[in-house]
Design a protein around this motif. Structure first.
Motif, short mmCIF file in Angstrom:
data_model
loop_
_atom_site.label_atom_id
_atom_site.label_comp_id
_atom_site.label_asym_id
_atom_site.label_seq_id
_atom_site.Cartn_x
_atom_site.Cartn_y
_atom_site.Cartn_z
N ALA A 54 0.41 -12.63 -8.55
CA ALA A 54 1.03 -12.87 -7.25
C ALA A 54 0.54 -11.91 -6.18
CB ALA A 54 2.55 -12.76 -7.37
N ILE A 55 -0.17 -10.88 -6.58
CA ILE A 55 -0.65 -9.87 -5.62
C ILE A 55 -1.98 -10.32 -5.04
CG2 ILE A 55 -1.35 -7.47 -5.33
CD1 ILE A 55 1.63 -7.84 -5.87
N PRO A 56 -2.13 -10.35 -3.72
CA PRO A 56 -3.38 -10.80 -3.11
C PRO A 56 -4.53 -9.85 -3.43
CG PRO A 56 -1.93 -9.88 -1.45
CD PRO A 56 -1.12 -9.97 -2.70
N THR A 84 -1.47 -6.85 4.23
CA THR A 84 -1.10 -7.99 3.37
C THR A 84 -0.58 -7.49 2.04
OG1 THR A 84 -2.80 -9.36 4.43
CG2 THR A 84 -1.96 -10.11 2.29
N LEU A 85 -1.26 -6.49 1.48
CA LEU A 85 -0.85 -5.92 0.19
C LEU A 85 0.51 -5.24 0.32
CD1 LEU A 85 -1.92 -5.47 -2.71
CD2 LEU A 85 -2.92 -3.32 -1.91
N ASP A 90 6.32 -4.05 -3.63
CA ASP A 90 7.20 -2.90 -3.41
C ASP A 90 6.63 -1.65 -4.08
OD1 ASP A 90 7.58 -3.61 -6.05
OD2 ASP A 90 9.76 -3.84 -5.91
N ARG A 91 5.36 -1.72 -4.50
CA ARG A 91 4.70 -0.57 -5.10
C ARG A 91 3.85 0.20 -4.07
NH1 ARG A 91 2.41 -3.65 -10.53
NH2 ARG A 91 4.42 -3.73 -11.66
N MET A 176 -4.27 -0.37 -8.30
CA MET A 176 -3.09 0.46 -8.50
C MET A 176 -1.79 -0.29 -8.19
SD MET A 176 -4.19 3.10 -9.84
CE MET A 176 -2.53 3.74 -9.97
N VAL A 177 -1.84 -1.28 -7.33
CA VAL A 177 -0.64 -2.05 -7.02
C VAL A 177 -0.43 -3.20 -7.99
CG1 VAL A 177 0.40 -3.60 -5.29
CG2 VAL A 177 -0.60 -1.41 -4.57
#
Length: 889
Positions: A54-56, A84-85, A90-91, A176-177
């Motif tokens: 789900a993370i771009p 965008t990230l 929430d990281r 990392m995210v």
């Protein structure tokens, strides 16, 4: 027909294919390519996975993967991706921390677990309390270290032509995210990553625009013809103790006033060839002010990086070659003196995003220091065999190194937190013991504005500075209220020592009895010496009523006395700003040829006399406050000879061979209110320069580079050719017809070679074995009755950076030597070999030529905006160019 070597032809064909693929991507008819030039980027990324789908990804914004051949993301694209990230997770929290010299936003990505980010102010406060150390006993330190999180800083993009780290930052943010591996989860739990995605957004945009404009042409890999930071260019990594630039100040606030990271990792891209990456430990010498735990911490992180690189099969890591830990001015070195572990890696670079093939048999046999580049050794255990090197390759090395640093941050979390406290405690204890106990800066100074500037430099660097509320005594001397005090009993004592005490660089040779081994950058930089500020070292502890400074200080200002004639002190640099404003407002401004007295005070030769008519709208009280000057007024006008000052028409020549010295000159001139125009080759060649300029400044660049410029085969035509004979001839005519040429340091070689001046280069033919001075502070003798030296003391300090010296030929009776290198001991800070080749020779010379003059400033009078004491030699040269001799009004 232009011959194109085969590997280059392959790359050009690949460039065309890459552009076609990108066009398809943006038209929506194709998905982003999974591989470029044989590099399977998805497979490389998957090795660090799994990832949250789900993370771009960066390519979802860029249209290509970071590191794709012939593709570079600019700052707006990277900023858009980070925003965008930030919105998707929430990281991560994205914070704006300032603006660049050109007004671009600077952002910091704070990455950790959601729980840590929710409590990030608590963890920041823990990091600050442990770093400052004062009032924290061991029990509390251990409790805080147990509770706290390791704070690790990783930055990219400082040197903009080193493109890989700027492209690595969005990929590292994504990893990392979005990463869900146990290792990455552990790192997020233990570490707060401060990711500075680009230290120089202006430069990134300049480089990307340049590369795109030349892509697919013969100049695809041409060097940049302009600075990639508005003023400093490559020297943006030389500004970390003076902290003059907008970008440096924004970052320094985060390092020394906000977050206090225990590890500071600064990515660069100039590995010693053919190594693929330089990793610490560093070579000797090591600055004696650096705490031992910093040195050990560097080794710990460096070992973690090289171990991980080699475990992943990434060859070519070298250590202890070329880079040392002596000088304080770099992004990774300044933190050492703040008890932070500074890490520099230099990963290999070809040019921009263009791939290159290195045939294995063509690699050199050894490095500069003699270490084999082909056989394994202690410093180079896994040599690189050669082959293709694409942009994604250094990005992969950087990702490995960054994650290794975060991993060691996690594994030794409590150690990092405890050790920064231990170093702070040890520094405080050393200061309390005395030798020294403090440094004091008396309020009465030759140049009060320079003293205030010094205090503010120390404050920006995180030092604790106090003001005495009443008279104090130290080492038998008495100092009045208002004296500034820098106590040695503070956590960042090492930084105070390194800024305020002279450096003594060791005499190092390439081999026993051989030539000197050049230091990395400078060997000496002591701020009170180069700024002309009196600072006293107090050995024994003392008691005093002190108030801690919490904001920048200002020099004394105001208007004293009554009358319509006013006097400014030429010893204050702030008077220069005031003069430029007064001239612009139409005031009558003069230099006095001799001393001037007013109200019982005597102002030396060069006293600035200002006459305001009854209808003048100048508000001197406001001017004095804004420029931080004392204006003395009188009913009785000074008498005698002098010069009437006019606003000089200044041209600053900037060659297309980008000149950092020109950039720093621009910066200093702007800071002091000079109006000037940048002059390029075409205008110089055109001639008629005297119609537009009173003075032309040549930046410190050798004559050959100024005259020849870029070769026509290396650069688009408008950037080639240099001054040429036409430009040199126009410069000479400009002087002969009444203009003033101001030649800074190395550029003196041009008028010496081409104008037939009766001046000899005193160092010509002297080899490095006999004379060497690689960046040191030297004593000079000054004739301060000459207009160029008005306001200077008779004995001062010069910043000598492989600089110049002059001998006047016997028949040249009209040449004036304004400044000479001292006859006695020259060295004040740094290193000099063979001082007898410099002693007594000219350093600043005025040479008449026709109706004009050439002023040779033989050392770096404005070097990196640091030596406040010698700024006057440049400023006065410009005023002198437009001044009219006569009597005072």
């Amino acid at each position: 027909m232009r011959f194109v070597p085969f590997p280059r032809l392959v790359c050009q064909l690949a460039a065309v294919a890459s552009l076609l693929v990108t066009a398809l991507i943006w038209s929506g008819t194709a998905a982003p390519a999974l591989a470029q030039g044989g590099t399977d980027i998805e497979a490389l990324r998957a090795s660090r996975g799994p990832f949250d789908a789900a993370i771009p990804t960066p390519e979802s914004v860029f249209g290509f993967y970071p590191g794709a051949d012939f593709q570079l993301a600019d700052w707006p694209s990277i900023l858009q991706y980070l925003q965008t990230l930030d919105a998707a997770s929430d990281r991560m929290v994205l914070e704006e921390i300032g603006h660049t010299a050109e007004g671009q936003p600077m952002v910091l990505a704070i990455i950790s677990s959601p729980e840590n980010l929710a409590r990030r102010e608590r963890y920041r406060a823990i990091a600050e309390r442990l770093a400052r150390a004062r009032g924290v006993d061991e029990s509390e330190a251990r409790q805080l270290a147990s509770e706290g999180k390791a704070v690790i800083w990783i930055d990219s993009g400082m040197h903009a032509t080193e493109v890989a780290h700027g492209q690595h930052a969005p990929e590292l943010a994504y990893v990392m995210v979005a990463g869900e591996s146990p290792e990455l989860q552990r790192i997020r739990d233990d570490v707060i990553l401060l990711l500075m995605p680009n230290m120089n957004p202006d430069g990134l945009n300049i480089v990307v625009d340049w590369y795109r404009s030349n892509l697919g042409t013969p100049f695809e890999t041409a060097s940049l013809p302009v600075l990639y930071q508005k003023y400093a260019g490559h020297d943006n990594n030389r500004d970390w103790y003076m902290i003059t630039q907008a970008e440096t100040r924004a970052v320094a606030r985060q390092l020394y006033h906000t977050w206090y990271p225990q590890v500071v990792y600064n990515h660069h891209q100039t590995a010693p060839f053919p190594a693929r990456i330089f990793v610490p430990p560093f070579d000797d010498p090591s600055n004696p002010n650096i705490p031992p735990l910093v040195v050990r911490g560097i080794a710990r992180v460096g070992n973690a990086i090289t171990t991980r690189l080699e475990s992943e099969g990434k060859s070519g890591a070298v250590s202890r070659v070329g880079f040392t830990a002596w000088w304080n001015g770099g992004m990774r070195t300044a933190p050492y003196f703040h008890n932070m572990v500074g890490i520099l890696t230099e990963t290999a670079l070809f040019r921009y995003a263009t791939p290159n093939f290195y045939p294995p048999g063509t690699l050199p046999e050894s490095f500069r220091d003699g270490t084999s580049a082909r056989a394994p050794s202690i410093n180079y255990p896994m040599p690189w065999p050669g082959g293709w090197w694409r942009l994604r390759d250094p990005i992969e090395y950087m990702l490995t190194a960054s994650i290794a640093t975060l991993d060691v941050g996690s594994r030794y979390r409590e150690d990092w937190l405890l050790n920064i406290w231990r170093m702070g405690q040890a520094a405080i204890a050393s200061g309390r013991a005395g030798t020294p106990a403090a440094w004091v800066i008396p309020p009465t100074q030759r140049d009060p504005s320079a003293a205030a500037a010094l205090v503010n430099v120390l404050l920006r660097g995180g030092l604790e500075v106090y003001r005495a509320g009443s008279e104090l005594s130290g080492d038998g001397s008495t100092y009045p209220a208002g004296t500034y005090v820098v106590p040695a009993a503070q956590a960042f004592r090492a930084h105070a020592m390194d800024m305020l005490e002279p450096q003594s660089y060791p005499d190092r040779r390439l081999y026993p009895g051989g030539p000197p081994e050049p230091p990395y950058d400078l060997s000496g930089w002591t701020l009170p010496l180069q700024m002309g500020v009196e600072v006293d070292r107090i050995e024994a502890p003392f008691d005093a009523s002190l108030e801690k400074l919490v904001a920048p200080v200002r020099a004394p200002f105001g208007v004293e006395g009554e009358g319509r004639t006013f006097l400014l002190d030429p010893r204050s640099n702030a008077s220069v700003r005031a003069v430029n404003r007064l001239l612009a407002a139409g005031a009558d401004v003069y230099w006095s040829a001799g001393p001037a007295s007013i109200g019982g005070d005597t102002v030396p030769a060069g006293a600035i006399v200002v006459s305001l008519g009854a209808d003048s709208t100048v508000d001197l009280k406001q001017l004095a406050e804004e420029e931080q000057v004392i204006v003395r007024s009188t009913q009785r006008r000074p008498r005698g000879s002098g010069w009437r000052l006019r606003t000089p028409r200044v041209g600053l020549y900037e060659p297309w061979v980008a000149s950092m010295d020109a950039g720093w000159t621009r910066f200093v001139l702007e800071q002091y209110g000079f109006e000037f125009r940048v002059v390029r080759d075409a205008e110089m060649r055109k001639g008629s320069l005297g119609e537009r300029y009173d003075a032309i400044i040549l930046p410190s660049t050798r004559a050959e580079a100024l005259i020849q410029g870029h070769d026509t085969r290396t650069m688009p035509a408008r950037y080639t050719g240099g001054l040429g004979d036409a430009g040199v001839g126009a410069l000479r005519r400009f002087v002969e017809q009444g203009g003033t040429l101001v030649a800074l340091d190395a550029s003196a070689s041009l008028p010496l070679a081409r104008f037939g001046l009766p001046i000899d280069n005193a160092l010509e033919g002297v080899g490095r074995d006999d004379f060497f001075c690689p960046g040191s502070l030297l004593r000079i003798a000054v004739n301060n009755t000459h207009p160029v030296a008005f306001g200077m003391p008779t004995e001062a300090t010069a910043f000598f950076v492989r600089s110049s010296a002059f001998d006047v030929q016997e028949e040249a009776s009209d040449v004036e030597v304004i400044v000479s290198y001292a006859d006695g001991e020259l060295l004040e800070s740094g290193w000099i070999l063979g001082q007898e080749h410099l002693q007594g020779h000219g350093a600043v010379v005025e040479v008449p030529l026709g109706d004009g003059r050439v002023i040779l400033l033989g050392f770096r009078v404005q070097f990196r905006a640091q030596p406040y004491e010698t700024f006057k030699l440049l400023f006065n040269s410009l005023f002198y160019a437009a001044a009219e001799a006569g009597n005072l009004p």
